[in-house]
Design an enzyme around this catalytic site. Structure first.
Site, PDB file in Angstrom:
ATOM      1  CG  ASN A  27      -4.836  35.791  42.877  1.00  0.00           C
ATOM      2  OD1 ASN A  27      -5.253  36.878  43.277  1.00  0.00           O
ATOM      3  ND2 ASN A  27      -5.600  34.709  42.811  1.00  0.00           N
TER       4      ASN A  27
ATOM      5  CE  LYS B 240      -5.466  33.017  46.229  1.00  0.00           C
ATOM      6  NZ  LYS B 240      -5.902  31.669  46.490  1.00  0.00           N
TER       7      LYS B 240
ATOM      8  CG  HIS C 182      -9.066  32.421  41.177  1.00  0.00           C
ATOM      9  ND1 HIS C 182      -9.488  31.759  42.308  1.00  0.00           N
ATOM     10  CD2 HIS C 182      -7.711  32.369  41.184  1.00  0.00           C
ATOM     11  CE1 HIS C 182      -8.417  31.323  42.968  1.00  0.00           C
ATOM     12  NE2 HIS C 182      -7.334  31.689  42.311  1.00  0.00           N
TER      13      HIS C 182
ATOM     14  CD  GLU D 106      -9.518  31.750  46.012  1.00  0.00           C
ATOM     15  OE1 GLU D 106      -9.297  32.970  45.886  1.00  0.00           O
ATOM     16  OE2 GLU D 106      -8.624  30.924  46.349  1.00  0.00           O
TER      17      GLU D 106
ATOM     18  CD  GLU E  56      -5.009  29.041  39.576  1.00  0.00           C
ATOM     19  OE1 GLU E  56      -3.910  29.439  39.963  1.00  0.00           O
ATOM     20  OE2 GLU E  56      -6.089  29.500  39.999  1.00  0.00           O
TER      21      GLU E  56
ATOM     22  N   GLY F 242      -4.137  26.883  47.618  1.00  0.00           N
ATOM     23  CA  GLY F 242      -4.106  27.306  49.015  1.00  0.00           C
ATOM     24  C   GLY F 242      -4.060  26.145  50.007  1.00  0.00           C
TER      25      GLY F 242
ATOM     26  CB  SER G 279       0.302  24.636  46.776  1.00  0.00           C
ATOM     27  OG  SER G 279      -0.907  24.788  47.499  1.00  0.00           O
TER      28      SER G 279
HETATM   29  C1  PEP Z   1      -4.339  30.986  43.214  1.00  0.00           C
HETATM   30  O1  PEP Z   1      -5.062  31.571  43.990  1.00  0.00           O
HETATM   31  O2  PEP Z   1      -4.464  31.179  41.993  1.00  0.00           O
HETATM   32  C2  PEP Z   1      -3.328  30.074  43.752  1.00  0.00           C
HETATM   33  C3  PEP Z   1      -2.710  29.290  42.915  1.00  0.00           C
HETATM   34  O3  PEP Z   1      -3.115  30.110  45.113  1.00  0.00           O
HETATM   35  P1  PEP Z   1      -1.972  29.320  45.938  1.00  0.00           P
HETATM   36  O4  PEP Z   1      -0.672  29.552  45.233  1.00  0.00           O
HETATM   37  O5  PEP Z   1      -1.982  29.918  47.306  1.00  0.00           O
HETATM   38  O6  PEP Z   1      -2.341  27.873  45.927  1.00  0.00           O
END
Ligand code: PEP
Length: 256
Positions: A9, A11, A96, A98, A168, A174, A214
């Site tokens: 992803n 973003k 997601h 976000e 998640e 992030g 992460s």
């Molecule tokens: C995500 O945006 O789905 C995500 C898991 O981001 P990150 O790996 O940066 O935590």
């Protein structure tokens, strides 16, 4: 046996053809021989076509980070799932955190998008996960149960089988704070139980549940080795060819 799936992803990053090509050409040359892992790149809309044309004859698939639940019409700024399909997208990320937190997407909206994606055969990855306060208050399973019941409301067995679920935990996205493999596995196991209770054992065993939050080359394999974790949705570490490749290798290593 469920095939691990790695989603990249990007973003709102690598949105120009130059930036996108820089990464994808490198990554593509690393993935020389076929791996038994599904790999999907979710770039910004502006480079979907660039990525699609670059990975066309490889095992790498392309997906969109979002879509609207209508196919066309007066919806300024939205993106039609049909347009996505037409330019080669096979997958779409829905719900997601976000989208939920910044753009106020509710479970009901995500459910509408999910039904539309399934209707037009765009494979959905649906994200669910809790905020830190809820985890600290011991409410993680309650949140997951609610999101599960509302986001997947009225989905048939055939439809849920085509859906990939991404667990998640929002506090891990992030932030550099990964859930431990045990913390992640506990919730993945719980989601599989919900699948079994709401559908059946066979269905529960066939749905892929990714972890996201992460993931890095140095923690990926321990997570992917857990029984109910079927790969990952990767944000930050998916922007560099080398780290994404290492994460794919980690998923591949768990197949033996
Ligand atoms: C995500 O945006 O789905 C995500 C898991 O981001 P990150 O790996 O940066 O935590």
């Amino acid at each position: 046996m469920r095939k691990p799936v790695i989603g990249a992803n990007w973003k709102m990053n690598r949105g120009t053809p130059k930036e996108a090509l820089e990464m994808i050409q490198d990554f593509k040359s690393n993935i020389k021989k076929t791996t038994s892992v599904d790999i999907i790149i979710f770039p910004p809309y502006t480079v979907l076509n660039t990525i699609f044309n670059t990975v066309k004859k490889t095992q790498i698939k392309v997906g969109a980070q979002n879509m609207y639940f209508e196919e066309k019409g007066a919806f300024t700024g939205e993106i039609s799932p049909i347009f996505l399909k037409n330019i080669g997208c096979e997958y779409v990320i829905l719900g997601h955190s976000e989208r939920r937190d910044i753009f106020q997407e509710t479970d009901e909206i995500i459910n509408k998008k999910l039904k539309k994606a399934l209707f037009i055969s765009l494979n959905p990855i649906v994200c669910i996960g809790e905020h830190l306060e809820k985890r600290e208050a011991g409410k993680t399973k309650e949140i997951i149960l609610n999101q599960f019941m509302n986001t997947f409301k009225d989905l048939t067995k055939e439809e849920i089988r085509k859906t990939i679920i991404a667990y998640e935990p929002i506090w891990a996205i992030g932030t550099g704070k990964t859930a431990t493999p045990e913390q992640a596995e506990e919730i993945h196991h719980y989601i599989r139980e919900l699948l079994e209770n709401n559908y059946d054992r066979d269905t529960a065993q066939s749905v892929r549940i990714q972890y996201g939050g992460s993931i890095k080359p140095n923690n990926a394999e321990d997570l992917f080795r857990k029984e109910n974790i079927d790969g990952g949705l990767v944000g930050g570490a998916s922007l560099q060819a080398e780290s994404l490749f290492e994460i794919v290798k980690a998923a591949q290593a768990t197949l033996k």
